[in-house]
Motif scaffolding. Sequence first.
Motif, short mmCIF file in Angstrom:
data_model
loop_
_atom_site.label_atom_id
_atom_site.label_comp_id
_atom_site.label_asym_id
_atom_site.label_seq_id
_atom_site.Cartn_x
_atom_site.Cartn_y
_atom_site.Cartn_z
N PRO A 15 0.83 -1.21 0.00
CA PRO A 15 0.00 0.00 0.00
C PRO A 15 0.86 1.25 0.00
N HIS A 16 0.25 2.38 -0.31
CA HIS A 16 0.95 3.65 -0.22
C HIS A 16 1.43 3.88 1.21
N ASN A 73 3.91 -1.83 -6.94
CA ASN A 73 2.98 -1.68 -5.81
C ASN A 73 1.68 -1.03 -6.24
N GLN A 74 1.53 0.28 -6.00
CA GLN A 74 0.33 1.00 -6.40
C GLN A 74 0.70 2.13 -7.36
N TRP A 77 3.10 5.08 -6.37
CA TRP A 77 3.61 4.64 -5.06
C TRP A 77 4.93 5.31 -4.71
N VAL A 219 -1.02 -3.18 -11.40
CA VAL A 219 -0.36 -2.94 -10.11
C VAL A 219 0.05 -4.29 -9.51
#
Length: 445
Positions: A15-16, A73-74, A77, A219
């Motif tokens: 996650p961020h 990841n995202q 990110w 992602v």
Amino acid sequence: MYDPLVNAHPGIGAPHSSSYWVDTAGVAPQDDGPLTHDIDVDVAIIGAGYTGLSCALHLAREHGVRAVVLEANQVAWGCSGRNGSFARISGGRVPLAELISRYGEREAKHYFAEMTAALNTVRGLIREGNIDCDVQPDGVFKVASQAKHVDALKREVGLYNDVLNYAAQFVSEAQVQDVHRGAESFGALYMPDGFSMHPLKLAWGIHRLAREAGATVHVGSPVVDWTSSKGSHRLVTPGGVVTARKVVVATNGYTSTTLNSATAGRVLPVHSQIIVTRPLSAEEKRQTLPGSECMFDTRNLLSYYRRLPDDRILFGGRSAITGRESESPQHRQNLHDALCRKFPALTGIEVDYNWGGWVAVSESSLPFIYRLPELENVFSGGGYAGSGVSFSVQVGKRLAQMVAGDPKPTAVDFLHQSPKRFPFQPFLRMGQRMAYAWYRFKDAQ
């Protein structure tokens, strides 16, 4: 914290990191999820930050190519979702006088024109794509943190005026108090073009536009192995293999040294950290930053800062050397001390947010947009040195042109040269530590 000089890749769907931007960005636009099967594509883009997303968008819009973006990841990110939020006429970290000395006035003019075009590219995307990213009014101040820096600022204004024909202005110590109260404000260089905004909202807006144009964004899909043979590239992710005829590397400061030997050693990841205070009272605003302009100072280890729309102050600067050191509370404290030294009215103010990330510095301290000579049909852009919000979007646009067949889409020769590898790479961080110590000594004089 992920360290590009230590870790093989940034993670898988992480996650961020917690930040003010994440807490205020709202709901992320739809992505295409992790890659779950093998695919064969014309163009694969590694990295879903400003550069990669812009490249995907412009490939689809202007060249009819529907690229596949692979993000570990995202979306955003990395630095695109963590930065200091200044979109301005900038790129790299080479003073104007040195740029002219290195490359001559003609090349400096071409580069300034490209940086100006970069800012206009961002403006255009925000306007045409109806990207709601909290854009603030234009205005950028480079503030003299010491009285002895004033003469250099005046000379820099002269170069902008006389060589680049740009309407930069010198603002006197008395005049600068209208926008920058407190200490360490002995005058400023003012540039009328450049604004601040919400960087994660901007990235998500470009992401939305890229997918609407036909790009695919996966992602949770880091490239964990890369081999090339006979003009084809095999990019292995945890969920599937991408076979691509062309590859764009858009990972900038988050580029692992193990991604590919052809890209290793061409940037030094440098950690930058940001704090955000509690909201200011009306009196605190009056005594610090009455307006919302972009501010940075003249220190060697510079600080950058602004007042946010909800009246908090964002304040950032260089901090840790390694990823392991980045979690130390001392770096947060150093920024807090610098903020309060600059604005005594904020002494002891509470800090509600604290985060950091990697910017990328090239050996020349200037960006690059080039085709890798070691690999067939592989392109890369980066090296923004912390000044890449607008220029990274432009680099994505230029990379799309290169992928489509234009070998030199700008008039700036140095941008299209292969960035040199840093010498003595095992000792880079030792050298950086020594340089920081010297800069702190100089800044204290």
